[in-house]
Design an enzyme around this catalytic site. Structure first.
Site, PDB file in Angstrom:
ATOM      1  N   THR A 252     -53.974  35.211  37.655  1.00 40.26           N
ATOM      2  CA  THR A 252     -53.851  33.906  36.990  1.00 40.26           C
ATOM      3  C   THR A 252     -54.356  34.007  35.546  1.00 40.26           C
ATOM      4  OG1 THR A 252     -54.446  32.923  39.122  1.00 40.26           O
ATOM      5  CG2 THR A 252     -54.312  31.437  37.241  1.00 40.26           C
ATOM      6  N   GLY A 255     -51.296  36.398  31.402  1.00 37.37           N
ATOM      7  CA  GLY A 255     -50.392  36.211  30.263  1.00 37.37           C
ATOM      8  C   GLY A 255     -51.112  35.535  29.100  1.00 37.37           C
ATOM      9  N   ASP A 256     -52.003  34.621  29.412  1.00 40.41           N
ATOM     10  CA  ASP A 256     -52.770  33.926  28.363  1.00 40.41           C
ATOM     11  C   ASP A 256     -53.757  34.881  27.693  1.00 40.41           C
ATOM     12  OD1 ASP A 256     -51.444  31.621  29.151  1.00 40.41           O
ATOM     13  OD2 ASP A 256     -53.049  31.037  30.524  1.00 40.41           O
ATOM     14  N   ASN A 282     -52.191  44.473  26.020  1.00 37.57           N
ATOM     15  CA  ASN A 282     -52.016  44.892  27.422  1.00 37.57           C
ATOM     16  C   ASN A 282     -53.354  45.326  28.012  1.00 37.57           C
ATOM     17  OD1 ASN A 282     -49.264  44.622  27.912  1.00 37.57           O
ATOM     18  ND2 ASN A 282     -48.768  46.739  27.345  1.00 37.57           N
TER      19      ASN A 282
HETATM   20  O1  RIB Z   1     -51.693  30.412  32.742  1.00 39.46           O
HETATM   21  C1  RIB Z   1     -52.704  30.073  33.642  1.00 39.46           C
HETATM   22  C2  RIB Z   1     -53.035  28.636  33.548  1.00 39.46           C
HETATM   23  O2  RIB Z   1     -51.901  27.894  33.922  1.00 39.46           O
HETATM   24  C3  RIB Z   1     -54.138  28.160  34.458  1.00 39.46           C
HETATM   25  O3  RIB Z   1     -55.411  28.248  33.877  1.00 39.46           O
HETATM   26  C4  RIB Z   1     -53.729  26.748  34.781  1.00 39.46           C
HETATM   27  O4  RIB Z   1     -54.562  25.798  34.177  1.00 39.46           O
HETATM   28  C5  RIB Z   1     -52.295  26.610  34.303  1.00 39.46           C
HETATM   29  O5  RIB Z   1     -52.203  25.830  33.185  1.00 39.46           O
HETATM   30 NA    NA Z   2     -58.258  37.041  36.345  1.00 41.50          NA
END
Ligand code: RIB
Ligand code: NA
Length: 309
Positions: A252, A255-256, A282
């Site tokens: 989760t 990508g951010d 990366n």
């Molecule tokens: O990209 C991950 C995020 O997507 C999570 O933190 C969640 O809040 C959603 O917005």
């Molecule tokens: Na993580």
């Protein structure tokens, strides 16, 4: 002196359940752990850039509620400027209900709430900071009009832009491509936007070429454990940038982490080839997938090999 990175984007309180697998429709399953975290794609990207040493500011809106108060404190703890973080009593702070399975994969429902009230007046107020920044990042967890206006303002002021079309919408306004110096998306997003299925590095190259055709300066298609593919209008041959194999516990927000790191490099090392920046980003994102949660797993500059700086 201006800031390095401005993010006009989202904040979400992440409500995370870890379970052996994702439930089917109508099904109840037992999970083994629950936690509350700070998330939202915009804020995640901003916090990752800040942790690598970028001077950052967040332009966003939270509710006048406990989640909103806590989020503002989280920005302060992360060294992110909160000058343009607004609080509204007309909607609640955005939330993301997240399920993470044992393979580290996730499914997410977001209720954007206060994020959708970020608008033109907020951008006006942040205008000088935005205009003096090196890089602007936008996503799609706020009103698309607000994202588009921010990208337009940045481009008029020669601020480099990264646009992350997440979560993707099928009928994206064509100006989003034109206002993006770097258009960065993952496989399902690329597929939704172009109608081309992405199952391989080669496919990613094809989709990237289509994104370039739509007007962005460069395109990056991220491929999870396969790294990413990078192409630019100036150098349109797709380049595969591989990443080290790691054991993912929670992907989760990976990508951010990648995009926050990319923004850091674009701001601080503007002459570095995009491919090199992507390779370094990366490596940052690979650290994030090895820890639980989103921001809780993002590395600081001190945690990374110094050769990356
Ligand atoms: O990209 C991950 C995020 O997507 C999570 O933190 C969640 O809040 C959603 O917005
Ligand atoms: Na993580």
């Amino acid at each position: 002196e201006g800031v390095d990175v401005v993010v006009v984007g989202s904040c979400m309180t992440d409500l995370v359940s870890q379970a052996p697998r994702l439930p089917k429709a109508g099904e109840t399953i037992h999970g083994h752990k629950f936690f509350v975290g700070f998330g939202g794609k915009g804020a995640n990207q901003c916090v990752q850039a800040a942790r690598l040493g970028a001077k950052t500011a967040m332009v966003c809106k939270v509710g006048k509620d406990v989640f909103g108060d806590n989020y503002i404190q989280n920005f302060k703890n992360s060294g992110v400027s909160t000058e343009f973080v607004g609080q509204t009593d007309k909607a609640t702070t955005g939330t993301a209900s997240i399920i993470v399975n044992d393979a580290g994969e996730n499914a997410i429902v977001i209720v954007a709430g206060a994020n959708m009230l970020l608008g033109a007046e907020d951008l006006q107020r942040a205008g000088p900071a935005l205009g003096g920044a090196k890089v602007l990042i936008c996503q799609l967890e706020i009103s698309p009009d607000t994202s588009l206006q921010a990208l337009r303002m940045a481009q008029e002021r020669q601020v480099k832009t990264i646009f992350n079309p997440a979560p993707a919408i099928p009928d994206l306004h064509p100006d989003f491509y034109r206002y993006a110096d770097v258009f960065c998306c993952n496989e399902p997003e690329a597929e939704l936007l172009t109608g081309v299925a992405v199952g391989s590095v080669e496919d990613a190259g094809k989709v990237g070429a289509e994104l370039l055709r739509r007007g962005c300066g460069s395109a990056i298609v991220t491929l999870g454990p396969q790294g990413c593919v990078v192409l630019s209008a100036k150098d349109p041959a797709p380049r595969h940038v591989a990443t080290a194999t790691v054991t993912a516990v929670d992907t989760t927000g990976a990508g951010d982490s990648f995009i926050g790191a990319l923004a850091f490099y674009m701001a601080r090392y503007p002459t570095m080839p995009l491919e090199e920046m992507a390779g370094r980003a990366n490596r940052v994102a690979a650290v994030s997938v090895q820890g639980i949660g989103t921001q809780t797993s993002y590395p600081y500059r001190k945690d990374m090999p110094q050769e990356l700086f």
